[in-house]
Design a protein around this motif. Structure first.
Motif, PDB file in Angstrom:
ATOM      1  N   GLY A  76      16.111  -4.653  38.540  1.00 58.46           N
ATOM      2  CA  GLY A  76      15.341  -3.343  38.600  1.00 58.46           C
ATOM      3  C   GLY A  76      15.274  -2.258  39.632  1.00 58.46           C
ATOM      4  N   VAL A  77      14.940  -1.403  39.407  1.00 66.56           N
ATOM      5  CA  VAL A  77      14.840  -0.251  40.431  1.00 66.56           C
ATOM      6  C   VAL A  77      13.473   0.472  40.621  1.00 66.56           C
ATOM      7  N   GLY A  78      13.207   1.001  41.875  1.00 67.36           N
ATOM      8  CA  GLY A  78      11.903   1.550  42.190  1.00 67.36           C
ATOM      9  C   GLY A  78      12.025   3.172  41.411  1.00 67.36           C
ATOM     10  N   VAL A  79      10.927   3.549  40.954  1.00 70.06           N
ATOM     11  CA  VAL A  79      11.032   4.789  40.607  1.00 70.06           C
ATOM     12  C   VAL A  79      10.077   5.902  41.384  1.00 70.06           C
ATOM     13  N   LEU A  80      10.741   6.794  41.785  1.00 67.82           N
ATOM     14  CA  LEU A  80      10.023   7.679  42.701  1.00 67.82           C
ATOM     15  C   LEU A  80       9.241   8.941  41.818  1.00 67.82           C
ATOM     16  N   ILE A  81       8.217   9.236  41.917  1.00 68.80           N
ATOM     17  CA  ILE A  81       7.520  10.487  41.653  1.00 68.80           C
ATOM     18  C   ILE A  81       6.863  11.151  42.930  1.00 68.80           C
ATOM     19  N   ASP A  82       7.474  12.212  43.031  1.00 67.54           N
ATOM     20  CA  ASP A  82       7.006  13.350  44.437  1.00 67.54           C
ATOM     21  C   ASP A  82       7.389  12.333  45.513  1.00 67.54           C
ATOM     22  N   ASN A  83       8.457  11.818  45.711  1.00 62.88           N
ATOM     23  CA  ASN A  83       8.927  10.789  46.539  1.00 62.88           C
ATOM     24  C   ASN A  83       8.067   9.598  46.894  1.00 62.88           C
ATOM     25  N   GLN A  84       7.344   9.373  46.243  1.00 63.11           N
ATOM     26  CA  GLN A  84       6.179   8.151  46.052  1.00 63.11           C
ATOM     27  C   GLN A  84       6.562   6.936  45.352  1.00 63.11           C
ATOM     28  N   LEU A  85       6.725   5.714  45.718  1.00 65.48           N
ATOM     29  CA  LEU A  85       7.211   4.569  44.758  1.00 65.48           C
ATOM     30  C   LEU A  85       6.031   4.548  43.883  1.00 65.48           C
ATOM     31  N   SER A  86       6.232   4.613  42.655  1.00 68.20           N
ATOM     32  CA  SER A  86       5.092   4.788  41.485  1.00 68.20           C
ATOM     33  C   SER A  86       5.368   3.832  40.461  1.00 68.20           C
ATOM     34  N   GLY A  87       6.179   3.280  40.292  1.00 69.43           N
ATOM     35  CA  GLY A  87       6.571   2.133  39.385  1.00 69.43           C
ATOM     36  C   GLY A  87       8.064   1.445  39.499  1.00 69.43           C
TER      37      GLY A  87
END
Length: 281
Positions: free
Chosen positions: A255-266
């Motif tokens: 798995g990989v982290g998902v960034l939304i606006d450079n914040q780890l969000s999922g």
């Protein structure tokens, strides 16, 4: 649609009378997360996975060392499909059965297909179909870098996850603890009747082997940053899912982290990719 025979791999096997320690060593050396099990006649009779071993190690408080515990107590029946089964149908079976691999049979077992094989198939066939944000899991389990190992393990059991994001005191993601990381601890410490803690170079304290959950043993004397894999591989919410698959395959992670606006969000995982394939059948 392609059939499963076109993407299957030759299975790596282990006799079910072999020890858990031997299975862990074989998985680690081969960089795989599952083995098919055989009986004394060499016939494939089941499967044992990294996740099966991981959860066993987390809750096991036996005095036996890992060379004394046979694979047979953890092996599960192998779910199989015919070699002509469409790949997207295999994805559906994996999701509905909640399994990470499936055997391929003709007159007998001839191969195995894993989530990694399906992620590679997705790359080859579905560029531009989904964005990462379309399939990601909008949550993740985390702990802090100075949390003791027994708390990390308890969190994995409680949340029923095989990996945790590790954060520093600024709430920045700095690493991951997975079953594979815990295997390193088990293979070093869990195969001895006694455990020597060398976290302080001036002190050597001997603890009996009592599993990961005891604060008085090595579970209380090792902290997350000592066993974690540093850095978190991330990808942007708007990236093509193919990019996430490529990262997971290249880095040999699930798995990989998902960034939304450079914040780890999922998180987006291989399981999320399999769910996407299931929608396409």
């Amino acid at each position: 649609m392609s059939n499963v025979k076109q993407i299957m791999k030759k299975p790596i096997t282990i006799e079910n009378s072999a020890s858990i320690f031997k299975a862990m060593t074989l998985m680690n050396n081969s960089k795989i997360s599952r083995l098919l099990t055989t009986n004394e006649s060499g016939e494939i009779v089941g499967i044992i996975t990294e996740k099966d071993i991981g959860f066993f190690l987390l809750v096991n408080d036996s005095e036996k060392n890992l060379n004394e515990i046979p694979v047979s107590i953890l092996e599960k029946p192998l779910i199989q499909v015919n070699e002509s089964t469409p790949v997207e149908d295999v994805a559906h079976i994996m999701i509905t059965k909640n399994i990470g691999s499936i055997g391929v049979s003709s007159s007998n077992t001839i191969g195995i297909v894993t989530k990694t094989d399906l992620a590679r198939y997705y790359i080859q066939n579905y560029v531009g179909k989904y964005r990462v944000g379309d399939v990601m899991t909008v949550s993740y389990s985390s702990m802090y870098s100075d949390d003791p190992l027994y708390k990390i393990v308890s969190k994995m059991i409680e949340d029923k996850v095989s990996r945790l994001i590790i954060k520093n005191k600024k709430n920045e993601a700095i690493g991951v603890v997975s079953f594979r990381d815990l295997f390193g601890v088990s293979m070093t410490m869990g195969n001895d009747n006694k455990v020597v803690d060398n976290s302080d170079s001036l002190i050597s304290v001997i603890f009996p082997r009592k599993g990961f959950l005891t604060p008085s043993g090595f579970g209380g004397n090792i902290i997350a940053k000592d066993v974690m894999t540093p850095n978190v591989v991330t990808i942007d919410y708007n990236d093509d899912l193919v990019m996430a698959c490529t990262e997971m395959i290249d880095d040999k992670i699930n798995g990989v982290g998902v960034l939304i606006d450079n914040q780890l969000s999922g998180i987006v995982s291989k399981t999320d990719v399999i769910k996407a394939l299931d929608k396409l059948k």
